[in-house]
Design a protein around this motif. Sequence first.
Motif, PDB file in Angstrom:
ATOM      1  N   THR A 202       0.832  -1.202   0.000  1.00  0.00           N
ATOM      2  CA  THR A 202       0.000   0.000   0.000  1.00  0.00           C
ATOM      3  C   THR A 202       0.871   1.257   0.000  1.00  0.00           C
ATOM      4  O   THR A 202       1.884   1.341   0.700  1.00  0.00           O
ATOM      5  CB  THR A 202      -0.928   0.016   1.233  1.00  0.00           C
ATOM      6  OG1 THR A 202      -0.134  -0.137   2.411  1.00  0.00           O
ATOM      7  CG2 THR A 202      -1.922  -1.113   1.179  1.00  0.00           C
ATOM      8  N   GLU A 203       0.445   2.237  -0.815  1.00  0.00           N
ATOM      9  CA  GLU A 203       1.105   3.546  -0.907  1.00  0.00           C
ATOM     10  C   GLU A 203       2.591   3.425  -1.223  1.00  0.00           C
ATOM     11  O   GLU A 203       3.405   4.247  -0.791  1.00  0.00           O
ATOM     12  CB  GLU A 203       0.880   4.347   0.381  1.00  0.00           C
ATOM     13  CG  GLU A 203      -0.596   4.597   0.664  1.00  0.00           C
ATOM     14  CD  GLU A 203      -0.818   5.538   1.825  1.00  0.00           C
ATOM     15  OE1 GLU A 203       0.121   6.268   2.185  1.00  0.00           O
ATOM     16  OE2 GLU A 203      -1.925   5.541   2.366  1.00  0.00           O
ATOM     17  N   THR A 204       2.931   2.430  -1.995  1.00  0.00           N
ATOM     18  CA  THR A 204       4.327   2.232  -2.410  1.00  0.00           C
ATOM     19  C   THR A 204       4.528   2.800  -3.809  1.00  0.00           C
ATOM     20  O   THR A 204       3.658   2.665  -4.676  1.00  0.00           O
ATOM     21  CB  THR A 204       4.676   0.731  -2.391  1.00  0.00           C
ATOM     22  OG1 THR A 204       4.519   0.238  -1.061  1.00  0.00           O
ATOM     23  CG2 THR A 204       6.105   0.497  -2.860  1.00  0.00           C
ATOM     24  N   THR A 205       5.656   3.433  -4.015  1.00  0.00           N
ATOM     25  CA  THR A 205       6.011   3.963  -5.329  1.00  0.00           C
ATOM     26  C   THR A 205       7.115   3.100  -5.928  1.00  0.00           C
ATOM     27  O   THR A 205       8.178   2.922  -5.321  1.00  0.00           O
ATOM     28  CB  THR A 205       6.483   5.422  -5.229  1.00  0.00           C
ATOM     29  OG1 THR A 205       5.426   6.227  -4.698  1.00  0.00           O
ATOM     30  CG2 THR A 205       6.864   5.956  -6.608  1.00  0.00           C
TER      31      THR A 205
ATOM     32  N   PHE B 251      -2.146  -3.526  -3.302  1.00  0.00           N
ATOM     33  CA  PHE B 251      -1.375  -2.471  -3.924  1.00  0.00           C
ATOM     34  C   PHE B 251      -2.156  -1.148  -3.879  1.00  0.00           C
ATOM     35  O   PHE B 251      -2.002  -0.300  -4.764  1.00  0.00           O
ATOM     36  CB  PHE B 251      -1.062  -2.820  -5.382  1.00  0.00           C
ATOM     37  CG  PHE B 251       0.036  -3.834  -5.564  1.00  0.00           C
ATOM     38  CD1 PHE B 251       1.350  -3.443  -5.699  1.00  0.00           C
ATOM     39  CD2 PHE B 251      -0.254  -5.181  -5.583  1.00  0.00           C
ATOM     40  CE1 PHE B 251       2.361  -4.382  -5.863  1.00  0.00           C
ATOM     41  CE2 PHE B 251       0.743  -6.131  -5.749  1.00  0.00           C
ATOM     42  CZ  PHE B 251       2.059  -5.731  -5.893  1.00  0.00           C
ATOM     43  N   GLU B 252      -2.985  -0.978  -2.881  1.00  0.00           N
ATOM     44  CA  GLU B 252      -3.800   0.235  -2.810  1.00  0.00           C
ATOM     45  C   GLU B 252      -2.924   1.481  -2.765  1.00  0.00           C
ATOM     46  O   GLU B 252      -1.967   1.570  -2.012  1.00  0.00           O
ATOM     47  CB  GLU B 252      -4.707   0.191  -1.583  1.00  0.00           C
ATOM     48  CG  GLU B 252      -5.662   1.376  -1.512  1.00  0.00           C
ATOM     49  CD  GLU B 252      -6.700   1.247  -0.415  1.00  0.00           C
ATOM     50  OE1 GLU B 252      -7.517   2.175  -0.275  1.00  0.00           O
ATOM     51  OE2 GLU B 252      -6.695   0.222   0.287  1.00  0.00           O
ATOM     52  N   SER B 253      -3.282   2.458  -3.637  1.00  0.00           N
ATOM     53  CA  SER B 253      -2.575   3.742  -3.742  1.00  0.00           C
ATOM     54  C   SER B 253      -1.127   3.597  -4.166  1.00  0.00           C
ATOM     55  O   SER B 253      -0.325   4.530  -3.986  1.00  0.00           O
ATOM     56  CB  SER B 253      -2.662   4.509  -2.414  1.00  0.00           C
ATOM     57  OG  SER B 253      -4.007   4.760  -2.063  1.00  0.00           O
ATOM     58  N   ALA B 254      -0.762   2.455  -4.723  1.00  0.00           N
ATOM     59  CA  ALA B 254       0.597   2.286  -5.234  1.00  0.00           C
ATOM     60  C   ALA B 254       0.775   3.060  -6.542  1.00  0.00           C
ATOM     61  O   ALA B 254      -0.191   3.339  -7.250  1.00  0.00           O
ATOM     62  CB  ALA B 254       0.906   0.810  -5.442  1.00  0.00           C
ATOM     63  N   ILE B 255       2.038   3.397  -6.837  1.00  0.00           N
ATOM     64  CA  ILE B 255       2.358   4.096  -8.086  1.00  0.00           C
ATOM     65  C   ILE B 255       3.425   3.297  -8.822  1.00  0.00           C
ATOM     66  O   ILE B 255       4.489   3.004  -8.269  1.00  0.00           O
ATOM     67  CB  ILE B 255       2.866   5.520  -7.817  1.00  0.00           C
ATOM     68  CG1 ILE B 255       1.792   6.356  -7.100  1.00  0.00           C
ATOM     69  CG2 ILE B 255       3.272   6.203  -9.127  1.00  0.00           C
ATOM     70  CD1 ILE B 255       2.264   7.736  -6.690  1.00  0.00           C
ATOM     71  N   PHE B 256       3.107   2.937 -10.074  1.00  0.00           N
ATOM     72  CA  PHE B 256       4.067   2.232 -10.931  1.00  0.00           C
ATOM     73  C   PHE B 256       4.538   3.226 -11.994  1.00  0.00           C
ATOM     74  O   PHE B 256       3.808   3.550 -12.927  1.00  0.00           O
ATOM     75  CB  PHE B 256       3.396   1.025 -11.604  1.00  0.00           C
ATOM     76  CG  PHE B 256       2.924  -0.035 -10.647  1.00  0.00           C
ATOM     77  CD1 PHE B 256       3.760  -1.066 -10.261  1.00  0.00           C
ATOM     78  CD2 PHE B 256       1.633  -0.002 -10.127  1.00  0.00           C
ATOM     79  CE1 PHE B 256       3.326  -2.052  -9.392  1.00  0.00           C
ATOM     80  CE2 PHE B 256       1.188  -0.982  -9.249  1.00  0.00           C
ATOM     81  CZ  PHE B 256       2.044  -2.006  -8.882  1.00  0.00           C
ATOM     82  N   ARG B 257       5.761   3.693 -11.856  1.00  0.00           N
ATOM     83  CA  ARG B 257       6.284   4.676 -12.806  1.00  0.00           C
ATOM     84  C   ARG B 257       6.815   4.018 -14.076  1.00  0.00           C
ATOM     85  O   ARG B 257       6.864   4.643 -15.128  1.00  0.00           O
ATOM     86  CB  ARG B 257       7.381   5.519 -12.152  1.00  0.00           C
ATOM     87  CG  ARG B 257       6.865   6.370 -10.992  1.00  0.00           C
ATOM     88  CD  ARG B 257       7.935   7.336 -10.503  1.00  0.00           C
ATOM     89  NE  ARG B 257       7.471   8.079  -9.344  1.00  0.00           N
ATOM     90  CZ  ARG B 257       6.721   9.175  -9.399  1.00  0.00           C
ATOM     91  NH1 ARG B 257       6.366   9.651 -10.586  1.00  0.00           N
ATOM     92  NH2 ARG B 257       6.353   9.799  -8.306  1.00  0.00           N
ATOM     93  N   GLU B 258       7.233   2.784 -13.967  1.00  0.00           N
ATOM     94  CA  GLU B 258       7.687   2.033 -15.123  1.00  0.00           C
ATOM     95  C   GLU B 258       6.719   0.885 -15.378  1.00  0.00           C
ATOM     96  O   GLU B 258       5.691   0.771 -14.714  1.00  0.00           O
ATOM     97  CB  GLU B 258       9.112   1.526 -14.905  1.00  0.00           C
ATOM     98  CG  GLU B 258      10.147   2.633 -14.754  1.00  0.00           C
ATOM     99  CD  GLU B 258      10.288   3.471 -16.010  1.00  0.00           C
ATOM    100  OE1 GLU B 258      10.028   2.940 -17.114  1.00  0.00           O
ATOM    101  OE2 GLU B 258      10.648   4.656 -15.898  1.00  0.00           O
TER     102      GLU B 258
END
Length: 617
Positions: free
Chosen positions: A121-124, A142-149
């Motif tokens: 959760t909340e992982t970038t 994976f709530e509020s996670a950010i996948f930049r790639e």
Amino acid sequence: MTTCEFSPQPENYRDTEEFRLLEIGSLECDRTTSADRDHCLIHSSDHNTNKQEILSEALSNGETLYGARADRLDLRQIGADQSTEPIDLRCAHIGTLDIRDTTVERPLLLDGATIDTILATETTFNARVSMASATIQQGVDFESAIFRESAYFADVVFFGEARFANMTARNEFVASHAQIDTNIDLNGASFEALAAFQHTTFGGWSDFTEVDFQKARFDEATFHDIAQFEESSFADAVFNRAEFGGAVFRDSSFTTGKFHEASFNGWSRFDNVSVEESMSFVSAEFSNTLVFEDSGINGGLIFTSARFDGDPSFRFDGAKLMGKTTLDGISFTQGTFTGAICNEIYYQKKSLPRSSELQNKHRLIDFTDANIKDGELTCQDQGEIYYDLTDATIGSVSFATENGKNPFKNLSVYRTEFDFFDFSRYRSYLSPNWNLHTISDQAPIEQKQNNSELETTYLKAKNGAEDAGDNRSASQFFLKELRYRRRDYLTRAKTASPQKSAVLWARAGFNFFYDITSGYGERPASVVISAGTTILLFSAAFFLMFTMVGRSPPYADQGPSQLSYLVFSMESFVQFVLPTDGHIESLYIRGFASLEGFIGAFFIGLFVFTLTRSVHR
């Protein structure tokens, strides 16, 4: 000391392209272990209090940990390392993997891993994440996670709940061929690039509410339960050959959407959706009702060769279909467009379904309150389609017919507005009775019989024909309008009070008189016939009167007596005051002749009016 006996077997790997490229031999462990152990601490299934420390140190050093085993693994500190080496846990067996509330700078490889629970959760994730062919035993968060790639979840099996609510994927997100046995929660997620779910199986509830898709691919996906896409946005959506247990796209927006050959086995809700360019359901199958109520379709809407089995099959009540809506070759039981605005509706028979049951089924499209500005509707012989146009507005619509079939037998015209509809194209079908409202007895809709409403129906038809410059049709509809007004008077007189009933009977009488004498001012020939009949009747009356008063026939010395009465009646018909010659001294005869003169003047004026009106039309 001995060497760890861990050696991955080919059967440990799924048959995916990524694993086919792996050199199995390179995955063997060369770590040492004590003589009483077959596996090193990393690959041992034994519980060891130092396991977290051992695995963390190995990963910090950039080691690959194929097939590692741990009851719990905390990567929150390791992931924040600035190293470019991946966190390589492919084919690992992990109880709980904890990467919550952190920023992961290194690529995370979990391909082929078996994990009970992932907490993220909340992982970038600033680097690539790959979980291809992994197995999740209990669940992921994976709530509020950010996948930049890029994020790869292809071929993953989720036995537990998958939570991706409010997740953001800045790059491609691939979950094709995945198997999700229970629920998946993607509420509020955002996919800024490709979101690939091709061939994915969703076993439970699929929550895609308020999701932002740029490029959504759900080709051949299977939703065993309800697929909830409510209030989501799609720039480019493809659901070709997808299968839905139920589909809810209510309040969503599409730039383009394709559902070719898709199967909708439950209710399909597209209420209040907006479509900017196009949405197509070519050869799609609907086992239950499709709903497009209150939707705004600016682009095209295509249902070519679609099949509907619901009852009603589809509902577009209150929709605004501003582009071209194509219903070519569809099969259905009933569809409704109540209150819809349809810029172009095209329903044409491409080919009849092979099923004889469908061929003989009478089907109804309900356009109640709809506004159809343009298009072509089919009226065919087998598997007939009927249209309920009650309170609808019909523009430049045309009807495709077969074998000289009267298209109006397939229409329920009732209080229908005609906005520049071209009646002149269908005069051969309408004459000689010019009945708009009489639908076939085989139609799955009751015949409308209210005389007052039918008067309104023909009034609107007359106005529509006049606006289109079709005076001949307007004239015929005017006659129908006033005749249904007379029928309404007679119907109401039967149940009214005696005083009101007398008034209604009088109105019906005057109405009938105007009809037979002049065709309500539309038929000069009727005036001529009525005038001639009046002259004959008065000549017979004059014969009786002259006989009763004992007078000889007028002009008796100049020809047959019968002809003399006829000539005298014609003279009386065209003048108010008779000459004072000796053969008409009776006050009663002169009074009766003056009455005929008054009636004659009325008929002359009526003839001038009807002739002028007829020439004008």
